[in-house]
Design a protein around this motif. Structure first.
Motif, PDB file in Angstrom:
ATOM      1  N   ARG A 266      10.344   4.085   3.466  1.00  0.00           N
ATOM      2  CA  ARG A 266      10.391   5.285   2.726  1.00  0.00           C
ATOM      3  C   ARG A 266      10.440   5.010   1.443  1.00  0.00           C
ATOM      4  O   ARG A 266      11.138   4.190   0.822  1.00  0.00           O
TER       5      ARG A 266
ATOM      6  N   THR B 277       6.650  -0.361   7.377  1.00  0.00           N
ATOM      7  CA  THR B 277       6.761   0.993   6.719  1.00  0.00           C
ATOM      8  C   THR B 277       8.136   1.504   6.160  1.00  0.00           C
ATOM      9  O   THR B 277       8.805   1.662   7.007  1.00  0.00           O
TER      10      THR B 277
ATOM     11  N   GLU C  88       0.919  -1.306   0.118  1.00  0.00           N
ATOM     12  CA  GLU C  88      -0.193   0.234   0.134  1.00  0.00           C
ATOM     13  C   GLU C  88       1.016   1.155  -0.244  1.00  0.00           C
ATOM     14  O   GLU C  88       1.920   1.105   0.418  1.00  0.00           O
ATOM     15  N   THR C  89       0.089   2.303  -0.603  1.00  0.00           N
ATOM     16  CA  THR C  89       0.894   3.602  -0.627  1.00  0.00           C
ATOM     17  C   THR C  89       0.593   4.138   0.725  1.00  0.00           C
ATOM     18  O   THR C  89      -0.539   4.387   0.966  1.00  0.00           O
ATOM     19  N   GLY C  90       1.594   4.852   1.436  1.00  0.00           N
ATOM     20  CA  GLY C  90       1.451   5.543   2.897  1.00  0.00           C
ATOM     21  C   GLY C  90       1.163   6.994   2.516  1.00  0.00           C
ATOM     22  O   GLY C  90       0.763   7.442   1.459  1.00  0.00           O
ATOM     23  N   SER C  91       1.248   7.729   3.493  1.00  0.00           N
ATOM     24  CA  SER C  91       0.762   9.268   3.795  1.00  0.00           C
ATOM     25  C   SER C  91       1.468   9.927   2.883  1.00  0.00           C
ATOM     26  O   SER C  91       2.901   9.932   2.861  1.00  0.00           O
TER      27      SER C  91
ATOM     28  N   ARG D  17       3.343  -5.350   9.960  1.00  0.00           N
ATOM     29  CA  ARG D  17       3.286  -3.918   9.276  1.00  0.00           C
ATOM     30  C   ARG D  17       4.466  -3.457   8.992  1.00  0.00           C
ATOM     31  O   ARG D  17       4.954  -2.849  10.203  1.00  0.00           O
TER      32      ARG D  17
ATOM     33  N   GLU E 175       5.520   7.183   1.839  1.00  0.00           N
ATOM     34  CA  GLU E 175       6.096   6.013   2.457  1.00  0.00           C
ATOM     35  C   GLU E 175       5.293   4.934   1.655  1.00  0.00           C
ATOM     36  O   GLU E 175       4.101   4.896   0.760  1.00  0.00           O
ATOM     37  N   VAL E 176       5.763   3.725   1.764  1.00  0.00           N
ATOM     38  CA  VAL E 176       5.194   2.441   1.176  1.00  0.00           C
ATOM     39  C   VAL E 176       4.940   1.352   2.505  1.00  0.00           C
ATOM     40  O   VAL E 176       5.755   1.177   3.128  1.00  0.00           O
ATOM     41  N   VAL E 177       3.946   0.906   2.429  1.00  0.00           N
ATOM     42  CA  VAL E 177       3.544  -0.073   3.528  1.00  0.00           C
ATOM     43  C   VAL E 177       3.662  -1.540   3.156  1.00  0.00           C
ATOM     44  O   VAL E 177       2.941  -1.923   2.148  1.00  0.00           O
TER      45      VAL E 177
ATOM     46  N   SER F 117       2.782  -5.209   4.217  1.00  0.00           N
ATOM     47  CA  SER F 117       2.375  -5.898   5.436  1.00  0.00           C
ATOM     48  C   SER F 117       2.164  -7.514   5.271  1.00  0.00           C
ATOM     49  O   SER F 117       2.028  -7.894   3.921  1.00  0.00           O
TER      50      SER F 117
END
Length: 453
Positions: free
Chosen positions: A447, A445, A369-372, A443, A376-378, A380
């Motif tokens: 950069r 996270t 998933e793409t973070g904020s 999870r 960021e890239v998450v 999991s």
């Protein structure tokens, strides 16, 4: 601390202003009142002498003086009737002050208010011989303007001085606390694992002594930790060869033994050697991770994930476990900042743990998933195992702590410790949460790498 120093400095200046400026303002106010009262009384006494003389020349002089006084000052001269003397001047109103002056021959002064003064100052002076008096009604509007000028100037000066004191206090506070901020920065870097952080030796002698002591302690700590890492890495590396030889020997013994009891003992010994080998490999990986000898660079996360899933799917297929890749970042091919080889080891440890606790026929879900703010890239990994309690999650990243797998406590207890070390070194974070429908979700996270960079 800066705010406390500034507030203390401003409070000190405010007290100094209060002690020196306010008394001066009160003194000037009293002086203005006394000077005005004395001047009006002197003029009234002079006019009372002219009124008391009663001759024509004195009466004419009184009329001229009263007229001039009215033109030059905010005061008005009033006299009681005494025959034909000064018939054009106004007459005072009958009141207690006038009666006292006429009957008792006593001068009176009335400011019109007990607080500083009122709108008019009334000075009544009896004439020589009695039965007559001179009253000057003096407007205090000019005095009130001068009063506001006295207090307003000092209030403005006080505000200016307090503002200057605040600016000077802020500058002084920053200069005073600068060495402490350097020490705090050093402590923060230490808490993040940067043992090379040092504090400049600046500021007052006490701060310089503290900085030198902390720097010396940091040098010793860095040396001790580096020696420990070298020892662990060397010991782990040296143990790998005899452990491999021991496992080969046990395999040879197992192949040449027909006794089932002996074979069972050999297999147990082999399992312990395998576990010890995993422990040694984990220690070696952790020691290398803590050394931080690599630099993060943009890496294609999707390609790394696909490669590691390809490696782990055969082991999952043997137990009927499905490994599914999902998420909005699957199609975007995101790049992340990581050291070469770190993500491979992270995924290997996380997938190994997930496969260990997943039941036969279960599912392991890997999600990108793409973070904020796309910064960021998450990544999991969720399994379908028994999950962890909050107490277990709080200890899961401790070294040598082993969770309860499907076959009992297994593994070296270094997997998640290695994961956290590698992810943290690359500027990311890792956390454990409950997976939807049960199980554990790791999870991670990371950069995101800047496009075109």
């Amino acid at each position: 601390m800066n705010r406390q120093l500034i507030r203390s400095y401003i409070l000190l200046v405010a007290v100094a202003i209060l002690l020196f400026t306010v008394p001066v303002a009160f003194t000037l106010t009293k002086q203005l009142r006394d000077d005005t009262e004395l001047s009006v009384q002197r003029e009234a006494a002079t006019m009372a002498l002219l009124l008391g003389a009663g001759d024509t020349i004195s009466c004419e002089a009184l009329t001229e003086v009263a007229r001039a006084y009215r033109q030059e000052t905010p005061g008005e001269v009033q006299v009681t009737p005494t025959g034909s003397c000064a018939p054009d001047l106004p007459r005072p109103a009958e009141d207690a002050a006038l009666a006292r002056a006429v009957e008792k021959n006593e001068p009176t002064t009335d400011w019109g208010s007990d607080f500083i003064w009122g709108g008019q100052l009334k000075v009544t002076v009896p004439a020589e011989g009695g039965a007559a008096a001179v009253r000057i009604v003096y407007s205090t509007s000019d005095m009130t303007r001068r009063l506001w000028s006295i207090w307003g100037f000092r209030a403005g000066l006080a505000v200016f001085v307090l503002a200057a004191a605040a600016a000077i206090g802020a500058y002084a506070a920053r200069r005073i606390t600068a060495p402490l901020r350097e020490l705090n920065s050093m402590a923060s870097k230490f808490s993040d694992g940067d043992l090379t952080a040092r504090s400049p030796v600046t500021g007052p002698p006490e701060t310089q002594t503290l900085a030198r002591t902390l720097n010396q302690g940091a040098e010793r700590l860095d040396t001790l930790v580096a020696s420990q890492r070298i020892f662990v890495a060397d010991a782990s590396h040296q143990l790998r060869t005899p452990l491999t030889a021991l496992r080969l020997s046990l395999d040879n013994i197992a192949d040449g033994v027909d006794d089932e009891f002996v074979r069972e003992d050999v297999e147990q010994a082999t399992a312990e050697v395998v576990r010890m080998s995993r422990l040694v490999n984990g220690l070696l990986v952790l020691a290398r991770a803590e050394a931080k000898v690599t630099v993060a660079e943009p890496l294609p996360l999707r390609d790394i994930v696909d490669e590691r899933l390809t490696v782990w799917r055969p082991a999952a297929d043997e137990r009927g476990v499905t490994i599914a890749l999902k998420g909005s970042g699957v199609d975007g091919r995101p790049s992340v900042l990581a050291s070469p080889g770190h993500l491979d080891q992270v995924l290997d440890n996380v997938l190994s743990n997930a496969l260990e606790v997943s039941p036969d026929g279960g599912t392991i879900t890997v999600r990108l998933e793409t973070g904020s703010g796309a910064r960021e890239v998450v990544l999991s990994v969720a399994d379908g195992g028994p999950g962890m309690s909050d107490a277990e999650k709080s200890r899961a990243f401790d070294r040598f702590w082993r969770g309860q797998g499907l076959t009992g406590r297994s593994g070296s207890g270094l997997g998640l410790a290695v994961v956290r070390q590698l992810v943290t070194d690359d500027g990311g974070t890792v956390a454990l949460t409950d997976a939807p429908g049960g199980g554990l979700c790791v999870r991670i996270t990371l950069r995101a790498a800047q496009r075109g960079g």
